[in-house]
Design a protein around this motif. Sequence first.
Motif, PDB file in Angstrom:
ATOM      1  N   HIS A 157       0.849  -0.813   0.016  1.00 57.15           N
ATOM      2  CA  HIS A 157       0.309  -0.043   0.119  1.00 57.15           C
ATOM      3  C   HIS A 157       0.667   1.214   0.341  1.00 57.15           C
ATOM      4  CE1 HIS A 157      -1.878  -3.620   1.849  1.00 57.15           C
ATOM      5  NE2 HIS A 157      -3.004  -2.586   1.660  1.00 57.15           N
ATOM      6  N   MET A 158       2.072   1.421   0.497  1.00 57.90           N
ATOM      7  CA  MET A 158       3.108   2.564   0.986  1.00 57.90           C
ATOM      8  C   MET A 158       3.055   2.588  -0.207  1.00 57.90           C
ATOM      9  SD  MET A 158       4.130   4.610   3.200  1.00 57.90           S
ATOM     10  CE  MET A 158       3.771   4.647   4.206  1.00 57.90           C
ATOM     11  N   ALA A 159       4.124   1.494  -1.028  1.00 51.09           N
ATOM     12  CA  ALA A 159       4.270   1.463  -2.455  1.00 51.09           C
ATOM     13  C   ALA A 159       3.670   2.657  -3.331  1.00 51.09           C
ATOM     14  CB  ALA A 159       5.218   0.719  -2.777  1.00 51.09           C
ATOM     15  N   LEU A 160       2.199   1.941  -3.735  1.00 53.13           N
ATOM     16  CA  LEU A 160       1.247   1.943  -4.571  1.00 53.13           C
ATOM     17  C   LEU A 160       0.736   3.556  -3.945  1.00 53.13           C
ATOM     18  CD1 LEU A 160      -0.977  -1.076  -4.695  1.00 53.13           C
ATOM     19  CD2 LEU A 160       0.738  -0.914  -6.446  1.00 53.13           C
ATOM     20  N   VAL A 161       0.989   3.761  -3.120  1.00 48.00           N
ATOM     21  CA  VAL A 161       0.201   5.319  -3.378  1.00 48.00           C
ATOM     22  C   VAL A 161       1.096   6.685  -3.006  1.00 48.00           C
ATOM     23  CG1 VAL A 161       0.000   7.009  -1.251  1.00 48.00           C
ATOM     24  CG2 VAL A 161      -1.286   5.153  -1.114  1.00 48.00           C
ATOM     25  N   THR A 162       2.397   5.862  -2.479  1.00 51.32           N
ATOM     26  CA  THR A 162       4.489   6.763  -2.822  1.00 51.32           C
ATOM     27  C   THR A 162       4.681   7.112  -4.330  1.00 51.32           C
ATOM     28  OG1 THR A 162       4.797   6.205  -0.945  1.00 51.32           O
ATOM     29  CG2 THR A 162       6.047   6.750  -2.233  1.00 51.32           C
ATOM     30  N   LEU A 163       4.655   5.843  -4.939  1.00 57.40           N
ATOM     31  CA  LEU A 163       4.730   5.570  -6.649  1.00 57.40           C
ATOM     32  C   LEU A 163       4.317   6.601  -7.340  1.00 57.40           C
ATOM     33  CD1 LEU A 163       6.237   2.094  -6.498  1.00 57.40           C
ATOM     34  CD2 LEU A 163       7.338   4.855  -6.369  1.00 57.40           C
ATOM     35  N   THR A 164       2.764   6.488  -7.549  1.00 57.17           N
ATOM     36  CA  THR A 164       1.378   7.003  -7.708  1.00 57.17           C
ATOM     37  C   THR A 164       1.617   8.924  -7.609  1.00 57.17           C
ATOM     38  OG1 THR A 164       0.124   4.856  -7.342  1.00 57.17           O
ATOM     39  CG2 THR A 164      -0.616   7.391  -8.062  1.00 57.17           C
ATOM     40  N   VAL A 165       2.041   8.882  -6.272  1.00 54.13           N
ATOM     41  CA  VAL A 165       2.462  10.459  -6.553  1.00 54.13           C
ATOM     42  C   VAL A 165       3.290  10.979  -7.034  1.00 54.13           C
ATOM     43  CG1 VAL A 165       2.478  12.590  -4.129  1.00 54.13           C
ATOM     44  CG2 VAL A 165       0.998  10.716  -4.105  1.00 54.13           C
ATOM     45  N   LEU A 166       5.007  10.184  -6.907  1.00 48.75           N
ATOM     46  CA  LEU A 166       5.843  10.677  -7.709  1.00 48.75           C
ATOM     47  C   LEU A 166       5.752  10.559  -9.322  1.00 48.75           C
ATOM     48  CD1 LEU A 166       9.525   9.290  -6.450  1.00 48.75           C
ATOM     49  CD2 LEU A 166       8.636   9.203  -8.744  1.00 48.75           C
ATOM     50  N   TRP A 167       5.153   9.771  -9.896  1.00 53.83           N
ATOM     51  CA  TRP A 167       5.008   9.101 -11.065  1.00 53.83           C
ATOM     52  C   TRP A 167       3.817  10.630 -11.911  1.00 53.83           C
ATOM     53  CZ3 TRP A 167       4.071   3.560 -10.755  1.00 53.83           C
ATOM     54  CH2 TRP A 167       4.803   2.528 -10.266  1.00 53.83           C
ATOM     55  N   SER A 168       2.843  11.088 -10.946  1.00 53.25           N
ATOM     56  CA  SER A 168       2.475  11.502 -11.227  1.00 53.25           C
ATOM     57  C   SER A 168       2.454  12.915 -11.320  1.00 53.25           C
ATOM     58  CB  SER A 168       0.888  12.130 -10.380  1.00 53.25           C
ATOM     59  OG  SER A 168       0.222  10.731 -10.649  1.00 53.25           O
TER      60      SER A 168
ATOM     61  N   ARG B 232       5.624  13.894 -11.584  1.00 53.15           N
ATOM     62  CA  ARG B 232       6.393  13.783 -12.503  1.00 53.15           C
ATOM     63  C   ARG B 232       6.257  13.792 -13.916  1.00 53.15           C
ATOM     64  NH1 ARG B 232      11.821  10.613 -13.149  1.00 53.15           N
ATOM     65  NH2 ARG B 232      11.981  12.154 -14.193  1.00 53.15           N
ATOM     66  N   ALA B 233       4.609  13.135 -14.116  1.00 51.14           N
ATOM     67  CA  ALA B 233       4.223  13.968 -15.790  1.00 51.14           C
ATOM     68  C   ALA B 233       3.757  15.156 -15.436  1.00 51.14           C
ATOM     69  CB  ALA B 233       3.075  12.657 -15.187  1.00 51.14           C
ATOM     70  N   LEU B 234       3.365  15.858 -14.345  1.00 46.03           N
ATOM     71  CA  LEU B 234       3.237  17.179 -14.383  1.00 46.03           C
ATOM     72  C   LEU B 234       4.024  18.002 -15.124  1.00 46.03           C
ATOM     73  CD1 LEU B 234       0.835  18.947 -13.693  1.00 46.03           C
ATOM     74  CD2 LEU B 234       1.271  19.282 -10.652  1.00 46.03           C
ATOM     75  N   PHE B 235       5.625  17.845 -14.392  1.00 46.53           N
ATOM     76  CA  PHE B 235       6.568  19.111 -14.291  1.00 46.53           C
ATOM     77  C   PHE B 235       7.041  18.874 -15.779  1.00 46.53           C
ATOM     78  CE2 PHE B 235       7.516  17.765  -9.928  1.00 46.53           C
ATOM     79  CZ  PHE B 235       6.867  18.931  -9.410  1.00 46.53           C
ATOM     80  N   ALA B 236       6.697  16.939 -16.177  1.00 49.54           N
ATOM     81  CA  ALA B 236       7.098  17.451 -17.838  1.00 49.54           C
ATOM     82  C   ALA B 236       5.943  18.314 -19.134  1.00 49.54           C
ATOM     83  CB  ALA B 236       6.457  15.611 -17.665  1.00 49.54           C
TER      84      ALA B 236
ATOM     85  N   SER C 147       6.107  20.771 -18.309  1.00 50.13           N
ATOM     86  CA  SER C 147       6.507  22.287 -19.100  1.00 50.13           C
ATOM     87  C   SER C 147       7.394  22.056 -19.386  1.00 50.13           C
ATOM     88  CB  SER C 147       6.175  22.521 -17.545  1.00 50.13           C
ATOM     89  OG  SER C 147       7.565  24.576 -17.566  1.00 50.13           O
ATOM     90  N   PRO C 148       8.229  22.037 -20.440  1.00 55.76           N
ATOM     91  CA  PRO C 148       9.765  21.411 -20.938  1.00 55.76           C
ATOM     92  C   PRO C 148      10.327  22.535 -19.795  1.00 55.76           C
ATOM     93  CG  PRO C 148       8.443  22.019 -22.786  1.00 55.76           C
ATOM     94  CD  PRO C 148       7.816  22.308 -21.884  1.00 55.76           C
ATOM     95  N   ARG C 149      10.547  23.548 -19.685  1.00 59.01           N
ATOM     96  CA  ARG C 149      11.295  24.334 -18.999  1.00 59.01           C
ATOM     97  C   ARG C 149      11.423  24.229 -17.631  1.00 59.01           C
ATOM     98  NH1 ARG C 149      10.308  31.441 -17.747  1.00 59.01           N
ATOM     99  NH2 ARG C 149      12.444  31.679 -16.525  1.00 59.01           N
ATOM    100  N   ILE C 150      10.915  23.770 -17.256  1.00 64.83           N
ATOM    101  CA  ILE C 150      10.718  23.013 -16.013  1.00 64.83           C
ATOM    102  C   ILE C 150      11.710  22.207 -15.972  1.00 64.83           C
ATOM    103  CG2 ILE C 150       9.861  22.201 -14.133  1.00 64.83           C
ATOM    104  CD1 ILE C 150       7.375  24.081 -13.915  1.00 64.83           C
ATOM    105  N   THR C 151      11.240  20.969 -16.606  1.00 63.08           N
ATOM    106  CA  THR C 151      12.069  19.478 -16.796  1.00 63.08           C
ATOM    107  C   THR C 151      13.705  19.469 -16.918  1.00 63.08           C
ATOM    108  OG1 THR C 151       9.821  18.817 -17.540  1.00 63.08           O
ATOM    109  CG2 THR C 151      11.443  17.668 -17.784  1.00 63.08           C
ATOM    110  N   LEU C 152      14.108  21.037 -18.283  1.00 62.49           N
ATOM    111  CA  LEU C 152      14.725  21.121 -18.203  1.00 62.49           C
ATOM    112  C   LEU C 152      16.104  21.887 -17.781  1.00 62.49           C
ATOM    113  CD1 LEU C 152      14.670  21.677 -21.935  1.00 62.49           C
ATOM    114  CD2 LEU C 152      15.102  20.366 -20.925  1.00 62.49           C
ATOM    115  N   ASN C 153      15.300  22.741 -16.792  1.00 66.07           N
ATOM    116  CA  ASN C 153      16.244  23.681 -15.715  1.00 66.07           C
ATOM    117  C   ASN C 153      15.992  23.034 -14.409  1.00 66.07           C
ATOM    118  OD1 ASN C 153      16.957  26.031 -17.748  1.00 66.07           O
ATOM    119  ND2 ASN C 153      15.017  25.464 -17.821  1.00 66.07           N
TER     120      ASN C 153
END
Length: 836
Positions: free
Chosen positions: A335-346, A348-352, A354-360
Amino acid sequence: MRAGLRSSAKPIVIQSPVRAIQNESSVAEERHQAPSFPDFEKQPNVSGRLSHARSRMGWLLQDARDNILALLAREREVGSLFNFTPVILGIGILTYFSAGAEPVIAIVLLSFAISAAFTLGISSRGTTFLLVTVTSLFFLGMTAAQLRTQMVSGPMITRQLTGEIGGVVIGRDLNSRGSPRYLIRPHYIDGIEDGNLPRYVRLSAASRHVVFEPGEEISGVARIQGFSGPAHRNGFDFSFTNWFDGLGGTGFFMGKPKPANDNTGSGLSTTDKFKIAINRVRLAIARRVLQTLPREEGGIAVALMIGDRSAIPTAAQESLRKSGLAHILAISGLHMALVTLTVLWSLRALFALSPRITLNYPTRKWAAAGGLAAATLYLFLSGGAVATFRSWIMLTIMLTAIFFDRKALTIRNVVLAAIVVLLASPESLLEPGFQMSFAAAGALVAAYWQFTQWRSNRAGQRDHKTGLWTAPKLIAGYLFGLMSTSVIAGLSTGIFAAWHFHRIAPLGLMSNLLAMPVVSILVMPMVLVSALLMPYGLESAALTPLQNAINLVVSISDWVNTIPVPAITGVQPIAVLACGAGGLLLLILLRTRLRVLGLVPILLMFSFVKNELPPEIVISQDGRTIGARDAKNHLALAYPRRNRFVTDIWLRAWSGNIAGNHNDVFPACGKDHCIGKTPQGLRFEIVYAPSLLKSACQTADILIAPRLWWADCKRYSRKDAHADSARANPKVVMTRLDFEKFGTHEIRLTKISPETDDVTNTSSAAASTNPNERRVQVFELNGQIWQVKISSALSDTERPWNIWRLALEEPNFPRRAGTLVESLKSRNQFEADHSQ
C-alpha cells in the motif's frame, strides 16, 4: 597445485586463500613431501583401499574447508556480516523479555558500555573484533528493551472494579458487536488514587447515546478490569502488547456515558493532543466513506485508508484470512509503495508538461520529495503499525538516495529498517506483524537481487524484439512477477502464520494471482483518488468504482474458499519456529553459495512438526469458556456461544478447527453448573453459583470454580457414607484467584503404573523448571493412579508487565462469612458480563 597428486577424475576446486599466497618453492616442497595415493594395481588388498579412501577423504575435507573460508571471506567483503546486526539485536531483546527475573539495569548498561568501548578500541578487524562487536550488539538489544520498558511503565487496573470514571476521549473505533469503543485518558476513577491512574483505558458503550468525538470530555459508571492474557500456553499475549501501548484497563460503560463538566482536557500532553488531531481526521475520513458505501465494502475501504479494521464484518475478515488475502487489510509495503509511487509518477508527469521546468530544475528530486511527503502523511493516517513504519523507513531511504543520485533497493534497506524499529520499539520483535512484515520484505528483496544478478549475467543474450511481441511480454512479465511475489511472500510468512495463527493459506498463490491485479490497478488507485477528492466533497465519484473493485476481491476470496484444502496446522513446538526462522535468515542475509546452508534448518524443521492433542480440560481466564477433549481427540465446548474469539483459537490450535461432540463430554451443563467427564472417566464440575458448591464438592473428582474466591470442600463429605475415604474431597480444586493471576489453564491427565512411579498423593507447584507449570499432582482413584499436570498461559516470573497481576490477593474479609457474599457478587458480575 596439488592436481598432480590426485586422480584425473578429481574436479578442480577453489584454492585456499592461505595456499594461494605461497611461493613456488614452498609449493614444490609441499608436493614433494605429500604422500602419494595408494596404487590399486600394486595394493589390491582391503587395507590399501581403506588407506586410499582416508587420504581422499582428507583432501576432500581440506578442500571443503578452503572453500568455506573463501566464501566467508567473500561474505565479509560484500558486507554480509552487517546484515546480521538486527539478528544480534533481536537475540539481546529476546533474552531480556524471556529472563526469569528483571535484570539490574545498571549492570546491563555497564556491560554495553564496556563492550562498546572495546569495539571502538580494537584497530584490527579480525575474529576478536567480530566477537566483541557481537557482544556489544547483544547488550545494546538488552539495553534498548529495558529502557523502553522503563519508559512505558505505568499503573494498571489490578482488580475488577465498578465506579465513576471521567476523562478525555483520545480515539474511537468499534468493538466486535459494532458498538463504539473509546480510548480514554482518565482524570479520575472511583476507588483509585490520582497517582495510580493508568495512562489509558479502553471502554465500550453498548447503550444508545450521542457518540463522543476525540478531544471531548466523557464520564459515566463503568466496569473496568485488566487485560486478558494468551488464549493458551505459548499463545500471543495481548496484555503484554497493551501494556507497552500504555493501556491500563478495559471494560464497558454501565449505561449511557455522558459529557463531563470539569474541563479536564486542558492538561493534556502534546502527544495526546497530536493523537486527538490525527484521530479526528481519521474518523472524518471513515465517516465519509461509510456514509457512501455499504458496511462490508466501506469497512475494507476504511482499512485501506486509515488502517482501522473494526468496521469490517467478521465473515469478510475470515474469508480473506482463509484465502491468503488478509495482507491487503494491513497497510504495509504494498500500500505504501503504490501510494508513494503514484504520487511520484503523477508529479513527474505534471512537471513534464513544462519543458522549461524539466530542463532547468531537478524535477526527479522534487517528485521524490512529494512522494516522501505523501508516504509520511499516509503513515500518520494509518495509525503507524509496525508494517507501515517499516515500509516508511525503507521508502525514506530509497527516496533520500534519489537526492544523492544513488540506488538504494538492497537488502541493506531492510536491515536498516529493522534496526530502527527494534531500537525504537523492541517489544515489536514478539509481534506477528513485525515478523511477517520483515520476513516478506527481506525474502522479496533477496529474490529480486538474485534475479538481477542472473539477468545481468545474461545481458548479452537479451531479446530486443519489438512490435507485436511487446505487449504480450509485458503481460507475461507482470504475471510472472506477481506469481513469484506471491510464492516468495507466502512461503516466507507461512512459518510465522502457522506458529501464531495455527493455519496457512495453501491456495494463497491462486487467490493472489486473481485478486492482486485488481488491488494494484483498481483498488489502491481509487483509494488514493477518493482521499484526494474528499476535501472537495467529490469522493463519491471514486468510491463507487472502489466499491465494485472491493466486491470483486471479496468474491474471488469467497470462491477460492469453496475449494476444500486442509489449512489448519495446529499448535507447534517452538523448535519449528526457531528452525524455520533461522533458515530463512541465512537464505536472506547471505550473498554467496553459503546461503544454501539455510535449507538445513528448514528441512530439520519438519522433524519437529507434530499434532498436539487437546488438553483434557481447558478453562479461559474469565472462566466463561470451557473445553474438554472427547474420545475422538477433538475439543468439545461447554458453552459454544461464549467468547467465540477464544474458542476459535482453541479449535485451530488443538482440534483441526472441528468441535467435538458436546453431549458426549458434558452430560449436564447449565448456566451456573456444568458437569463433564474426561476420556479417562474422571468427573469434573464447573461451578459458578455458591449454592451449588456443596453438591459439587461431594461428587466431583476435579472441581473448578472460576468466579468464586474460595471453594472449601473439606467441611463437606460424600453423600455415600460408605465411600472410600480417598474420595472424600475433589483431588483438584481451582478458584478465581488462579485464573486472575495466571490466565487460561490447561489440565492434562496421565494414568501411571504403580510399579514404576511413586503413588504418593502429592502436589507440587515448583517441581518443574517450566514457569508456566502450576502444579503436578499424583493421586489414587478407583484403584487407578493418576498424574495431573496443570499449566497456565501466564508464568509466575515477576516482570514489570505482569507484576500487577502477581500481586493479586484474596479479598480481605472473613473467609467463612465472606465466601457467600463475595461469591454472590461474582455471580452477579458474571451474569452482567455475559449479558453484555
